[in-house]
Motif scaffolding. Structure first.
Motif, PDB file in Angstrom:
ATOM      1  N   GLU A   1      35.208 -64.121 -47.600  1.00  0.00           N
ATOM      2  CA  GLU A   1      35.231 -63.455 -48.907  1.00  0.00           C
ATOM      3  C   GLU A   1      34.257 -62.268 -48.898  1.00  0.00           C
ATOM      4  O   GLU A   1      33.181 -62.339 -48.292  1.00  0.00           O
ATOM      5  N   LEU A   2      34.632 -61.194 -49.608  1.00  0.00           N
ATOM      6  CA  LEU A   2      33.850 -59.965 -49.593  1.00  0.00           C
ATOM      7  C   LEU A   2      33.156 -59.718 -50.931  1.00  0.00           C
ATOM      8  O   LEU A   2      33.730 -59.972 -51.988  1.00  0.00           O
ATOM      9  N   THR A   3      31.913 -59.218 -50.871  1.00  0.00           N
ATOM     10  CA  THR A   3      31.170 -58.798 -52.059  1.00  0.00           C
ATOM     11  C   THR A   3      30.538 -57.451 -51.748  1.00  0.00           C
ATOM     12  O   THR A   3      29.835 -57.311 -50.744  1.00  0.00           O
ATOM     13  N   PHE A   4      30.774 -56.470 -52.617  1.00  0.00           N
ATOM     14  CA  PHE A   4      30.218 -55.130 -52.394  1.00  0.00           C
ATOM     15  C   PHE A   4      28.966 -54.928 -53.231  1.00  0.00           C
ATOM     16  O   PHE A   4      28.965 -55.207 -54.431  1.00  0.00           O
ATOM     17  N   GLN A   5      27.885 -54.445 -52.611  1.00  0.00           N
ATOM     18  CA  GLN A   5      26.635 -54.156 -53.307  1.00  0.00           C
ATOM     19  C   GLN A   5      26.302 -52.676 -53.108  1.00  0.00           C
ATOM     20  O   GLN A   5      25.910 -52.273 -52.009  1.00  0.00           O
ATOM     21  N   PRO A   6      26.477 -51.843 -54.129  1.00  0.00           N
ATOM     22  CA  PRO A   6      26.165 -50.411 -53.963  1.00  0.00           C
ATOM     23  C   PRO A   6      24.695 -50.197 -53.655  1.00  0.00           C
ATOM     24  O   PRO A   6      23.826 -50.930 -54.131  1.00  0.00           O
ATOM     25  N   TYR A   7      24.416 -49.154 -52.873  1.00  0.00           N
ATOM     26  CA  TYR A   7      23.035 -48.861 -52.490  1.00  0.00           C
ATOM     27  C   TYR A   7      22.226 -48.241 -53.619  1.00  0.00           C
ATOM     28  O   TYR A   7      21.038 -48.476 -53.753  1.00  0.00           O
ATOM     29  N   GLY A   8      22.862 -47.406 -54.395  1.00  0.00           N
ATOM     30  CA  GLY A   8      22.123 -46.709 -55.444  1.00  0.00           C
ATOM     31  C   GLY A   8      23.061 -46.313 -56.549  1.00  0.00           C
ATOM     32  O   GLY A   8      24.003 -47.029 -56.889  1.00  0.00           O
TER      33      GLY A   8
END
Length: 458
Positions: A87-94
């Protein structure tokens, strides 16, 4: 008045610094122990991709080569987390459109050397091992290692010698014999091994190309950075030896069965997209991760260290190259001040200013890099960690100049690393208090934001 500068090391920092030196009218000549990277197609067996961020870009812009490098870099807007189920989770850097850029070490190095050589007339000498540095007479002796039957030696007299020759610097080795020279090295119990995800047949990426992919597994992890040819350069970080709490280690991965069982258990989703997994795992070396600190970086007006030669760090904040490029930026700034003030460079004063500026910040990013390793492998998939990040993002949105997340300070600003380290410690204490509040996961949007940020100002 120009000086004759002998620069040891044609890696990323040495090549960039040679451009700055040449642009300031210095007579610079570079000596490199390895063959010409442009002819052999690799940089000393180390082709781990690098993450260019704001500090690195500022130095490249100052050198006039920002666009040249942007043409060979890919933006990554955040972390793409892969759990054990795929499963994928995206965490933006800024903030929106803030990105770090994936770039091949080898391709970047070649581009920097080409600019230095063809645009600025820098002379590069390859297959030249630094055998001796005479600190007082400012002489460097090099041995030609290309022909083993004829190890010809040459001693070069200079006005200045600069060591940009990496973590196991020959120049620093000679400086370490000086009285009052301080030096430490610290190895992580983890090593790393490079792996590969090829492009699809049509040249497209097999994973999202605009993210840094991470498979966090507590005591170890796998990461993947995109390349412009559709492939990904992957790195497995894993303990060398097993311990009581964890048997997963390089020492236990010797047979095909052991290797495949390990990946099937922890990284099953990469197996279908890594057709050369076994071959890469067995053929590619397992390398170590070292932090090196030293002081002073300079001897009188004669010799100075820069980049990994003076402060090698582990790669977990993506700042090794950026810190080295920032060294070059400040080196250039102090040269500029000397030339504006005196019309020539007082190297002793310049070196003093340079190391006073950089040593505290080099020590700070070394600490931050080790700290971020723990975050990447242990915490990024933790729900409490994700909530902390949400709260911090809200604070930054409401008070963009008063509460800047530590990652943003390090990656998307030019604030000193030492400031980012110390401010991050204060933020962590405040966030620890917030996370203890009852039912915080449901009530966090009702926090008194002004009260929180006021604590940081105290």
């Amino acid at each position: 008045m120009s000086s004759k500068v002998t620069l040891v090391g044609a890696g990323l920092v040495g090549s960039l610094l040679s451009i700055f030196l040449a642009k300031k009218g210095q007579q610079v000549e570079v000596f490199e122990r390895r063959p010409d990277f442009r002819k052999i197609g690799a940089v000393g067996g180390r082709s781990i991709n690098l993450a260019l961020s704001d500090r690195g870009w500022r130095a490249l812009k100052e050198a006039g080569i920002e666009q040249t490098i942007k043409d060979i870099a890919l933006p990554m807007y955040g972390r793409m987390m892969h759990d054990t189920e795929g499963e994928l989770t995206f965490q933006p850097y800024g903030k929106e459109n803030q990105a770090i850029y994936s770039v091949s070490r080898a391709v970047l190095n070649e581009a920097l050397m080409d600019v230095a050589e063809k645009k600025h007339g820098v002379k590069f000498n390859f297959n030249q091992s630094c055998e001796n540095i005479d600190l007082k007479d400012i002489e460097a002796t090099f041995e030609n290692n290309e022909d083993k039957d004829n190890n010809e030696r040459e001693t070069i007299k200079s006005d200045v010698i600069i060591g940009a020759d990496g973590a196991f610097s020959a120049v620093r080795g000679h400086m370490q014999r000086m009285p009052l020279f301080n030096y430490t090295q610290y190895y992580l119990p983890h090593g790393y091994k490079e792996l590969h995800i090829p492009a699809n047949e049509d040249g497209s990426h097999r994973l999202a190309p605009d993210a840094l992919h991470i498979w966090p597994r507590h005591s170890f992890m796998l990461i993947a950075l995109p390349n412009t040819d559709g492939s990904f350069t992957c790195t497995l970080f894993l303990p060398f030896e097993s311990d009581k709490g964890n048997k997963e280690a390089f020492e236990n991965l010797n047979t095909d069965k052991e290797i495949m069982n390990f990946f099937e258990t922890h990284f099953a989703d990469v197996i279908p997209i890594m057709p050369t997994l076994l071959e890469d795992f067995k053929q590619n070396p397992t390398s170590s991760l070292v932090t090196i600190r030293c002081s002073p970086w300079a001897y009188k007006s004669n010799v100075c260290l820069i980049g990994d030669a003076s402060h090698a760090i582990v790669p977990f904040y993506g700042q090794g190259m950026n810190a080295g490029f920032e060294d070059c930026f400040y080196f250039n700034e102090f040269m500029k001040k000397q030339l504006e003030k005196n019309g020539s460079i007082d190297w002793k004063k310049m070196f003093e200013d340079f190391q006073d500026e950089r040593i505290p910040n080099a020590n700070a990013i070394a600490d931050l890099a080790i700290q971020n390793f723990i975050e990447m492998r242990d915490r990024v998939a933790d729900p409490e960690f994700l909530l902390r990040k949400k709260i911090e993002a809200k604070l930054h949105e409401k008070f963009p100049t008063r509460w800047i997340p530590q990652y943003t300070m390090v990656t998307f600003s030019h604030l000193p690393y030492s400031y980012a380290l110390n401010t991050g410690k204060k933020q962590e204490q405040i966030m620890n208090e917030i996370m203890k509040k009852e039912n915080i996961e449901n009530n966090w949007e009702n926090l008194d934001w002004e009260e929180i940020v006021a604590k940081l100002d105290n």
